[in-house]
Design an enzyme around this catalytic site. Structure first.
Site, mmCIF file in Angstrom:
data_model
loop_
_atom_site.group_PDB
_atom_site.id
_atom_site.type_symbol
_atom_site.label_atom_id
_atom_site.label_comp_id
_atom_site.label_asym_id
_atom_site.label_seq_id
_atom_site.Cartn_x
_atom_site.Cartn_y
_atom_site.Cartn_z
ATOM 1 N N GLU A 177 3.778 45.228 41.646
ATOM 2 C CA GLU A 177 3.419 45.091 43.070
ATOM 3 C C GLU A 177 2.128 45.841 43.384
ATOM 4 O O GLU A 177 1.979 46.437 44.441
ATOM 5 C CB GLU A 177 4.592 45.554 43.958
ATOM 6 C CG GLU A 177 5.850 44.744 43.693
ATOM 7 C CD GLU A 177 7.081 45.180 44.476
ATOM 8 O OE1 GLU A 177 7.004 46.169 45.219
ATOM 9 O OE2 GLU A 177 8.131 44.514 44.336
ATOM 10 N N GLU A 285 10.561 39.409 40.433
ATOM 11 C CA GLU A 285 11.623 39.918 41.323
ATOM 12 C C GLU A 285 11.728 38.947 42.484
ATOM 13 O O GLU A 285 10.716 38.482 42.992
ATOM 14 C CB GLU A 285 11.252 41.270 41.953
ATOM 15 C CG GLU A 285 11.448 42.481 41.118
ATOM 16 C CD GLU A 285 11.093 43.765 41.906
ATOM 17 O OE1 GLU A 285 11.347 43.844 43.125
ATOM 18 O OE2 GLU A 285 10.548 44.675 41.275
#
Ligand code: BMA
Length: 365
Positions: A177, A285
């Site tokens: 991320e 994810e």
């Protein structure tokens, strides 16, 4: 011509680590080869705990609702760097090793993230103190400390062995991320060049200094708008095996259509990059916390995936009831509203759980 070129390219494709072990090379090749047969379903911490239970041998919320185990297992190393016996979500590292060995013996895939503490302040991964990345890079005041942390990651990775003494391959996804700003390695806290350097340094150190050769490396953003945006912090084709992004549905079920459209659009961009770069695309994810929609699996998630051939999709963890009123889970447990639909989803022809995955002999055995 185009097809010829493509075949030629994939024939020469090899993992970022030029000394990757045989099983790791096999995994890399098989993940590419099995694309199109279906998308493997994964779950973080699946064997460790679920909603309302912890460390019960054989238990898995996925198995208890879908009828079979996942094909991909996510684990997390946060706090290994400070020699803690358990990770930041209280999973004991020794148990984690056993779960990883079990999954490998079943022929499933292992992927590991690392919410490492901030090396400058000693606080958590969510402490974005200015200058952390600069301090960690070679020449920085915390570079030495960081290498001692990598030594611990290396020791963990090298402790993972199969029955024949071979190292168990792992898809490692550090600095995930990285286009968001909630972690110290995030977008607002370093330049693209700095994070690329950190990614490359980490990989080279694990390979050259620690002889770790059982890793495939995942480059992993959060949601993104364009290919340029996605690649802004990409460390280079020589350092990456898997490309992915994380995406969560937020808000009520009125957001379903928006989630399908955004996920579908992002997967299209991801697959385009994967084809050009000869990398493995994955949804690293995803989730809709507490899955408050009885048909979310077949009516929303399956639709978002329907036009795609990514290698896998990893649902985040079933933490259950956390402190305060907070509840966190992304796959159903027995009796949960979306459980029957999750079972239907698991039987779709383009979705792979444990049973189909093991037929694919991902490690070449
Ligand atoms: C977050 C949450 C946290 C957890 C962290 C790292 O998304 O699940 O509870 O500590 O991931 O695993």
């Amino acid at each position: 011509m185009a097809i010829g070129l493509l075949l030629q390219r994939s024939a020469f494709a090899q993992p970022a680590d030029k000394q990757a072990t045989r099983e790791t090379i096999n995994l890399f090749n098989q993940l590419q080869k099995q694309r199109g047969k279906g998308i493997m379903f994964g779950h973080q911490d699946d064997l460790a705990y679920g909603v309302g239970w912890k460390y019960v041998a054989g238990r898995s919320d996925v198995k208890e609702t879908a009828g079979q185990y996942p094909a991909v297992y996510g684990w997390e190393l946060g706090r290994i760097e400070i020699d803690a016996p358990v990770n930041l979500d209280s999973v004991p590292f020794d148990k984690m090793k056993q779960f990883i060995a079990q999954a490998y013996e079943r022929g499933s895939v292992i992927t590991i993230s690392w919410h490492l503490n901030n090396p400058l302040t000693g606080k958590s991964a969510w402490d974005p103190a200015p200058g952390t990345v600069t301090a960690v890079l070679p020449g920085g005041e915390k570079n030495n400390l960081y290498t001692t942390w990598l030594d611990k990651v290396a020791a963990f990775m090298l402790s993972l062995k199969g029955k024949h003494g071979e190292y168990i391959p792992v898809i490692f996804r550090p600095f995930h991320e990285l286009n968001g700003s909630w972690f110290w390695w995030g977008k607002n806290h370093c330049t693209p060049e700095e994070i690329k350097q950190l990614y490359r340094f980490t990989e080279k150190y694990l390979q050259a200094n620690k002889s770790v050769h059982n890793l495939l490396y995942a480059y992993n953003t959060d949601r993104f708008a364009t290919i340029n945006d996605y690649l802004e912090r990409y460390p280079g084709d020589d350092f990456v095996d898997v490309i992915g992004f994380d995406i969560y549905q937020k808000g009520d079920i009125l957001q379903n259509t928006k989630f399908i459209a955004e996920t579908d659009r992002s997967l299209t961009m991801l697959e385009k990059m994967a084809a050009e770069k000869n990398k493995i695309p994955a949804l690293t994810e995803f989730g809709y916390n507490t899955v408050p929609d009885a048909t979310w699996w077949t009516n929303v998630f399956a639709k978002a995936l329907s036009r795609h051939t990514i290698a896998y999709a990893l649902a985040w963890r079933n933490a259950g009831h956390k402190s305060g009123d907070e509840t966190e889970f992304y796959v159903p447990y027995k009796g949960q509203l979306s459980a029957p639909d999750f079972k239907r989803f698991s039987l779709l022809p383009n979705i792979i759980f444990d049973k189909k995955a093991n037929r694919n002999k991902l490690y070449g055995r």
